[in-house]
Scaffold this active site. Structure first.
Site, PDB file in Angstrom:
ATOM      1  CG  ASP A   1      -1.808   1.230   1.502  1.00 13.10           C
ATOM      2  OD1 ASP A   1      -2.042   1.890   0.226  1.00 13.10           O
ATOM      3  OD2 ASP A   1      -2.267   1.469   2.522  1.00 13.10           O
TER       4      ASP A   1
ATOM      5  CB  SER B   1       6.000 -18.528  13.616  1.00 11.35           C
ATOM      6  OG  SER B   1       4.896 -19.277  13.861  1.00 11.35           O
TER       7      SER B   1
ATOM      8  CE  LYS C   1      -5.039 -16.508  17.222  1.00 16.10           C
ATOM      9  NZ  LYS C   1      -4.256 -15.604  18.056  1.00 16.10           N
TER      10      LYS C   1
ATOM     11  N   GLY D   1      -1.974  -4.980  23.090  1.00 18.41           N
ATOM     12  CA  GLY D   1      -2.423  -3.794  22.223  1.00 18.41           C
ATOM     13  C   GLY D   1      -2.641  -3.858  20.513  1.00 18.41           C
TER      14      GLY D   1
HETATM   15  N1  NAP Z   1      -0.003  -8.911  15.853  1.00 16.35           N
HETATM   16  C1  NAP Z   1       0.072  -9.812  16.742  1.00 16.35           C
HETATM   17  O1  NAP Z   1      -0.544 -10.101  17.765  1.00 16.35           O
HETATM   18  C2  NAP Z   1       0.902 -11.183  16.100  1.00 16.35           C
HETATM   19  C3  NAP Z   1       1.119 -12.054  16.936  1.00 16.35           C
HETATM   20  C4  NAP Z   1       1.883 -13.234  16.625  1.00 16.35           C
HETATM   21  C5  NAP Z   1       2.620 -13.146  15.331  1.00 16.35           C
HETATM   22  N2  NAP Z   1       2.387 -11.895  14.567  1.00 16.35           N
HETATM   23  C6  NAP Z   1       2.944 -12.211  13.078  1.00 16.35           C
HETATM   24  O2  NAP Z   1       3.947 -10.987  13.108  1.00 16.35           O
HETATM   25  C7  NAP Z   1       3.976 -10.384  11.860  1.00 16.35           C
HETATM   26  C8  NAP Z   1       3.599  -8.961  11.791  1.00 16.35           C
HETATM   27  O3  NAP Z   1       2.359  -8.749  12.065  1.00 16.35           O
HETATM   28  P1  NAP Z   1       1.869  -7.301  12.448  1.00 16.35           P
HETATM   29  O4  NAP Z   1       1.150  -7.257  13.529  1.00 16.35           O
HETATM   30  O5  NAP Z   1       2.949  -6.270  12.116  1.00 16.35           O
HETATM   31  O6  NAP Z   1       0.842  -7.346  11.016  1.00 16.35           O
HETATM   32  P2  NAP Z   1       0.038  -5.853  10.397  1.00 16.35           P
HETATM   33  O7  NAP Z   1       0.250  -4.663  11.284  1.00 16.35           O
HETATM   34  O8  NAP Z   1      -1.128  -6.429   9.821  1.00 16.35           O
HETATM   35  O9  NAP Z   1       0.849  -5.484   9.057  1.00 16.35           O
HETATM   36  C9  NAP Z   1       1.084  -6.235   8.185  1.00 16.35           C
HETATM   37  C10 NAP Z   1       2.141  -5.752   7.016  1.00 16.35           C
HETATM   38  O10 NAP Z   1       1.988  -6.811   5.987  1.00 16.35           O
HETATM   39  C11 NAP Z   1       1.959  -6.106   4.910  1.00 16.35           C
HETATM   40  N3  NAP Z   1       1.410  -6.984   3.922  1.00 16.35           N
HETATM   41  C12 NAP Z   1       0.220  -7.721   3.817  1.00 16.35           C
HETATM   42  N4  NAP Z   1      -0.066  -8.421   2.825  1.00 16.35           N
HETATM   43  C13 NAP Z   1       1.166  -8.121   2.095  1.00 16.35           C
HETATM   44  C14 NAP Z   1       1.640  -8.742   0.890  1.00 16.35           C
HETATM   45  N5  NAP Z   1       0.676  -9.721  -0.036  1.00 16.35           N
HETATM   46  N6  NAP Z   1       2.938  -8.510   0.205  1.00 16.35           N
HETATM   47  C15 NAP Z   1       3.568  -7.744   0.724  1.00 16.35           C
HETATM   48  N7  NAP Z   1       3.156  -7.045   2.072  1.00 16.35           N
HETATM   49  C16 NAP Z   1       2.153  -7.420   2.852  1.00 16.35           C
HETATM   50  C17 NAP Z   1       1.235  -4.789   5.308  1.00 16.35           C
HETATM   51  O11 NAP Z   1       1.429  -3.908   4.327  1.00 16.35           O
HETATM   52  P3  NAP Z   1       0.270  -3.705   3.005  1.00 16.35           P
HETATM   53  O12 NAP Z   1      -1.062  -3.953   3.517  1.00 16.35           O
HETATM   54  O13 NAP Z   1       0.463  -2.165   2.605  1.00 16.35           O
HETATM   55  O14 NAP Z   1       0.709  -4.778   1.917  1.00 16.35           O
HETATM   56  C18 NAP Z   1       1.905  -4.362   6.573  1.00 16.35           C
HETATM   57  O15 NAP Z   1       2.811  -3.832   6.265  1.00 16.35           O
HETATM   58  C19 NAP Z   1       3.035 -11.522  10.852  1.00 16.35           C
HETATM   59  O16 NAP Z   1       3.531 -12.558  10.188  1.00 16.35           O
HETATM   60  C20 NAP Z   1       1.867 -12.066  12.084  1.00 16.35           C
HETATM   61  O17 NAP Z   1       1.546 -13.310  11.392  1.00 16.35           O
HETATM   62  C21 NAP Z   1       1.478 -11.093  14.875  1.00 16.35           C
END
Ligand code: NAP
Length: 342
Positions: free
Chosen positions: A44, A133, A136, A179
């Site tokens: 994006d 990772s 889940k 959060g």
């Molecule tokens: N948040 C949690 O509680 C949590 C817990 C455990 C693990 N994780 C893992 O941590 C990682 C990061 O999570 P987050 O919380 O930072 O997620 P997030 O805030 O939803 O951010 C996701 C990022 O990925 C990008 N993205 C999505 N689809 C994409 C694609 N097809 N190609 C390129 N970029 C893409 C999005 O930007 P665009 O939409 O602009 O592409 C955004 O920059 C993930 O792998 C998640 O599974 C998160």
């Protein structure tokens, strides 16, 4: 002052760099190291535009690069990874209901995307790749977890393709970040802000792990520093009862049990009994070592770690329901004061 020289002078690419994790990770790296370049790779343009104009990224415009790209697009990843030393793979579709409803899209991003990141990293001679990772992915009960399990397996197996190349792939696993968007803290806070007098709790027995985004970032740095390939790094963090969270947010608030939702677990697990024989416990984390060893350096890392870490007991399970560290209502309240919503 830099903690070590690990990332100084290095080029780091963060897939999903505009997400919650990406922001916190990149800020941490800018504050603690002197990287040559940090490449944000995401789709994006608006999120990238906003980020590039925010502090501290604006002040580091000579270091920051913003690449529009999709992890589904291998050619674009290959181009973006030219000259890159380290890759942190954070891009994902991660909302459980969205993945259930759009399964093919979740597979394209979380599974095909992972394969593309691996191939491009191998082709472009990246040195280390750390993929994020989630709890889940352990004994998955929903498609999001299923895709992340496959992604984890792909990254662990990718070490087999390294051949003589100096590249390693490892994983950092953590649970719901306190959060984070769509999680229980902002959900309860929104309800209370709207004047609700009763909070819904799916099951009074439900427990979760508590991790801050900063702890997740530090674990990724540790994985970049220490991994030899194939390890899963897991933080040792406390658990809490979701019903205690409600009480901590507003003492005396009424609650209502609404029943467990599809794809929801009573407790989250980060290390299974099957992983236990390959798991070592350290002061602040567990590391699950790979069951299949492809390089001498992986075996050497496991042997060296055994001198510092303690093997976990046979049948050990690291579950939020049987954790040895628990947060009281007062401790949750203290932590809540530090929780930023991302
Ligand atoms: N948040 C949690 O509680 C949590 C817990 C455990 C693990 N994780 C893992 O941590 C990682 C990061 O999570 P987050 O919380 O930072 O997620 P997030 O805030 O939803 O951010 C996701 C990022 O990925 C990008 N993205 C999505 N689809 C994409 C694609 N097809 N190609 C390129 N970029 C893409 C999005 O930007 P665009 O939409 O602009 O592409 C955004 O920059 C993930 O792998 C998640 O599974 C998160």
């Amino acid at each position: 002052m830099a903690e070590t020289q690990l990332l100084d002078g290095k080029t780091i690419l963060v897939t999903g760099g505009t997400g919650s994790f990406g922001h916190q990770f990149i800020r941490y790296v800018l504050e603690h190291y002197q990287p040559k370049k940090i490449i944000v790779y995401s789709r994006d343009e608006y999120k990238q535009f906003v980020m590039s104009n925010e502090s501290p990224y604006r002040e580091y415009s000579k270091v920051m690069r913003f690449f529009i790209g999709d992890v589904r697009d291998k050619e674009r990843l290959e181009r973006a990874m030219e000259g890159v030393d380290y890759v942190v793979h954070a891009a994902a579709l991660k909302q459980v209901p969205a993945c259930e409803y759009n399964p093919a899209e979740a597979i394209k991003t979380n599974v095909h995307g992972a394969m593309n990141v691996i191939d491009a990293s191998l082709d472009q001679n990246v040195k280390k790749v750390v993929a994020l990772s989630t709890d889940k992915a352990v004994n998955p009960v929903n498609l999001y977890g299923g895709t992340k399990l496959v992604s984890d397996k792909l990254f662990i197996a990718a070490n087999a393709y390294a051949g003589d190349k100096d590249i390693s792939f490892s994983i950092v696993r953590y649970g719901n970040v306190a959060g984070s968007r769509g999680s229980v803290i902002p959900f309860f806070r929104n309800l209370l802000a709207k004047g609700e007098t009763e909070l819904p709790i799916t099951d009074y027995r439900m427990t979760r792990f508590w991790i801050s985004l900063e702890e997740g970032v530090k674990l990724v740095i540790k994985a970049l520093e220490e991994s030899a390939g194939g390890e899963t790094f897991i933080s040792r963090i406390p658990s809490f009862y979701v019903k205690d969270l409600a009480e901590a947010l507003q003492p005396g608030i009424a609650t209502k049990e609404t029943g467990i939702r599809p794809g929801e677990k009573l407790h989250e697990v980060m290390v299974t009994a099957e992983d236990a024989p390959n798991t070592l416990e350290f002061e602040k984390n567990y590391i699950v070592y790979p069951q299949m060893i492809f390089h001498e350096r992986q075996q050497a890392a496991f042997e060296a770690a055994k001198k510092i870490g303690r093997p976990v007991e046979d049948g050990f399970v690291y579950s939020s329901g049987t954790n040895s560290q628990w947060l009281s209502v007062d401790e949750i309240r203290t932590l809540l004061a530090t929780v930023e919503e991302h």
